[in-house]
Write a protein that holds these residues in place. Structure first.
Motif, short mmCIF file in Angstrom:
data_model
loop_
_atom_site.label_atom_id
_atom_site.label_comp_id
_atom_site.label_asym_id
_atom_site.label_seq_id
_atom_site.Cartn_x
_atom_site.Cartn_y
_atom_site.Cartn_z
N ARG A 30 -79.61 -75.27 -20.56
CA ARG A 30 -80.04 -75.64 -19.29
C ARG A 30 -80.33 -74.53 -18.36
O ARG A 30 -81.32 -74.68 -17.29
N TRP A 31 -79.69 -73.34 -18.53
CA TRP A 31 -79.91 -72.31 -17.84
C TRP A 31 -81.57 -71.71 -17.95
O TRP A 31 -81.93 -71.26 -17.04
N ILE A 32 -81.81 -71.70 -19.09
CA ILE A 32 -83.17 -70.94 -19.59
C ILE A 32 -84.22 -71.30 -18.65
O ILE A 32 -84.80 -70.51 -18.20
N PRO A 33 -84.79 -72.57 -18.29
CA PRO A 33 -85.81 -73.05 -17.64
C PRO A 33 -85.71 -72.51 -16.11
O PRO A 33 -86.61 -72.39 -15.63
N ALA A 34 -84.31 -72.69 -15.75
CA ALA A 34 -84.17 -72.25 -14.41
C ALA A 34 -83.90 -70.70 -14.09
O ALA A 34 -83.74 -70.33 -12.94
N THR A 35 -84.05 -70.01 -15.12
CA THR A 35 -83.90 -68.46 -14.66
C THR A 35 -85.27 -67.77 -14.68
O THR A 35 -85.97 -67.91 -15.66
N PRO A 36 -85.37 -67.00 -13.82
CA PRO A 36 -86.82 -66.57 -13.59
C PRO A 36 -87.04 -65.33 -14.51
O PRO A 36 -88.33 -65.11 -14.96
N GLU A 37 -86.03 -64.80 -14.89
CA GLU A 37 -86.29 -63.31 -15.39
C GLU A 37 -86.71 -63.53 -17.03
O GLU A 37 -85.65 -64.28 -17.58
N ALA A 87 -70.86 -73.85 -15.80
CA ALA A 87 -72.18 -74.42 -15.94
C ALA A 87 -72.63 -74.55 -14.73
O ALA A 87 -74.18 -74.84 -14.59
N ALA A 88 -71.81 -74.66 -13.50
CA ALA A 88 -72.40 -74.83 -12.22
C ALA A 88 -72.93 -73.55 -11.46
O ALA A 88 -73.51 -73.71 -10.32
N LEU A 89 -72.67 -72.38 -12.24
CA LEU A 89 -73.27 -71.07 -11.44
C LEU A 89 -75.07 -71.20 -11.49
O LEU A 89 -75.59 -71.76 -12.56
N SER A 90 -75.38 -70.61 -10.38
CA SER A 90 -76.85 -70.68 -10.22
C SER A 90 -77.47 -69.49 -10.18
O SER A 90 -78.50 -69.27 -10.22
N ASP A 91 -76.71 -68.38 -9.79
CA ASP A 91 -77.22 -66.85 -9.82
C ASP A 91 -77.41 -66.27 -11.10
O ASP A 91 -76.62 -66.43 -11.79
N THR A 92 -78.60 -65.85 -11.39
CA THR A 92 -78.81 -65.05 -12.75
C THR A 92 -77.68 -64.16 -13.22
O THR A 92 -77.19 -64.20 -14.15
N ILE A 93 -77.27 -63.06 -12.15
CA ILE A 93 -76.26 -62.20 -12.55
C ILE A 93 -75.11 -62.86 -13.00
O ILE A 93 -74.33 -62.64 -13.83
N ASP A 94 -74.62 -64.03 -12.00
CA ASP A 94 -73.41 -64.79 -12.07
C ASP A 94 -73.52 -65.50 -13.52
O ASP A 94 -72.64 -65.44 -14.48
N ALA A 145 -75.02 -55.73 -23.52
CA ALA A 145 -74.79 -54.32 -22.86
C ALA A 145 -76.34 -53.46 -23.41
O ALA A 145 -76.80 -52.69 -22.61
N THR A 146 -76.77 -53.74 -24.66
CA THR A 146 -77.73 -52.95 -25.35
C THR A 146 -79.07 -53.08 -24.84
O THR A 146 -80.01 -52.33 -25.05
N TRP A 147 -79.09 -54.19 -24.08
CA TRP A 147 -80.70 -54.65 -23.65
C TRP A 147 -80.82 -53.97 -22.31
O TRP A 147 -82.12 -53.93 -22.01
N GLY A 148 -79.73 -53.27 -21.68
CA GLY A 148 -79.94 -52.18 -20.60
C GLY A 148 -80.63 -52.87 -19.44
O GLY A 148 -80.45 -53.72 -18.81
N ASP A 149 -81.74 -52.12 -19.26
CA ASP A 149 -82.64 -52.19 -17.97
C ASP A 149 -83.23 -53.63 -17.96
O ASP A 149 -83.74 -53.91 -16.81
N GLU A 150 -83.51 -54.12 -19.04
CA GLU A 150 -84.21 -55.25 -19.12
C GLU A 150 -83.38 -56.59 -18.67
O GLU A 150 -83.84 -57.59 -18.09
N ILE A 151 -81.99 -56.42 -18.61
CA ILE A 151 -80.95 -57.40 -17.99
C ILE A 151 -80.64 -56.98 -16.73
O ILE A 151 -79.98 -56.11 -16.69
N PRO A 152 -80.39 -57.73 -15.53
CA PRO A 152 -79.91 -57.23 -14.42
C PRO A 152 -78.24 -56.83 -14.74
O PRO A 152 -77.72 -57.52 -15.13
N PRO A 153 -78.12 -55.75 -14.08
CA PRO A 153 -76.77 -55.14 -14.37
C PRO A 153 -75.73 -56.03 -13.40
O PRO A 153 -76.11 -56.71 -12.38
N SER A 154 -74.47 -55.98 -13.74
CA SER A 154 -73.29 -56.60 -13.00
C SER A 154 -73.33 -55.77 -11.61
O SER A 154 -73.62 -54.79 -11.54
N ARG A 155 -72.68 -56.81 -10.86
CA ARG A 155 -72.62 -56.32 -9.45
C ARG A 155 -71.39 -55.06 -9.23
O ARG A 155 -70.59 -55.65 -10.10
N ALA A 156 -71.30 -54.49 -8.34
CA ALA A 156 -70.40 -53.45 -8.22
C ALA A 156 -68.85 -54.27 -7.97
O ALA A 156 -67.84 -54.07 -8.54
N THR A 157 -68.98 -55.66 -7.22
CA THR A 157 -68.00 -56.09 -6.90
C THR A 157 -68.36 -57.85 -7.31
O THR A 157 -69.51 -58.25 -7.16
N ASP A 158 -67.56 -58.50 -7.83
CA ASP A 158 -68.00 -59.97 -8.22
C ASP A 158 -68.03 -60.74 -7.08
O ASP A 158 -67.60 -60.61 -6.05
#
Length: 191
Positions: A30-37, A87-94, A145-158
């Protein structure tokens, strides 16, 4: 030799692990079509396949444990609620962190707990499936972890949503319900 879990308990565990695997697979789908990256879409797609493989192996094993083919059993209510929060998360990084940093390590803990509870000789087919699932979970976490720069990094704080998700899973101590469903118990036991 002490057999720790009986066949019905093993089937309950396998069915619950399958339910969670299917739930995670469907959530990613369900997340795949709604994810812009695009890179995140690709990562999630790879994980859908891995979760489907786990679910299929568990489903076939359920039949060998005298449960229906592809048997699924809901987890404990608090754990099911935590899955719904994921499942309800909507932000890509989350979503990326909710799956890789929260859900997968918790699923791995439950596979390890099952391995500690079951007898490795009499339940060898299930232990082999669990071992394979643990390898796949480690691979998915590593890919994040290994996809590195291609995946948005985690936030400094959750974010608040990720903190709440972590708390929901922390509150959901048990995933597997080993009790027999009411319909399966003899009439005298229900009275």
């Amino acid at each position: 030799m002490t057999i720790k879990l009986n066949v019905k308990q093993r089937a309950a565990a396998v069915g619950t692990l399958r339910f969670v695997s299917v739930f995670l697979m469907e959530t990613l789908s369900r997340w795949i079509p709604a994810t812009p990256e695009m890179e995140v879409k690709m990562l999630f797609s790879r994980h859908v396949w891995r979760m489907a493989q786990q679910a299929d192996r568990l489903g076939r094993r359920a039949r060998e444990l005298r449960a229906p083919l592809h048997y699924s059993r809901k987890p404990q209510p608090a754990f099911a609620d935590a899955l719904k929060q994921l499942a309800a998360l909507s932000d890509t990084i989350d979503r990326v962190d909710g799956f890789h940093v929260v859900a997968l390590p918790i699923l791995a803990e439950h596979y390890r707990a099952y391995l500690a509870e079951t007898d490795k000789v009499t339940d060898e087919p299930t232990t082999m499936i669990c071992d394979q699932a643990l390898l796949e979970i480690a691979t998915m976490i590593e890919e994040r972890a290994t996809w590195g720069d291609e995946i948005p990094p985690s936030r400094a704080t959750d974010s608040d949503a990720l903190r709440q998700l972590k708390q929901a899973f922390a509150n959901a101590k048990d995933m597997i319900d080993y009790t027999e469903p009411a319909a399966a118990r003899p009439a005298a036991a229900r009275a």
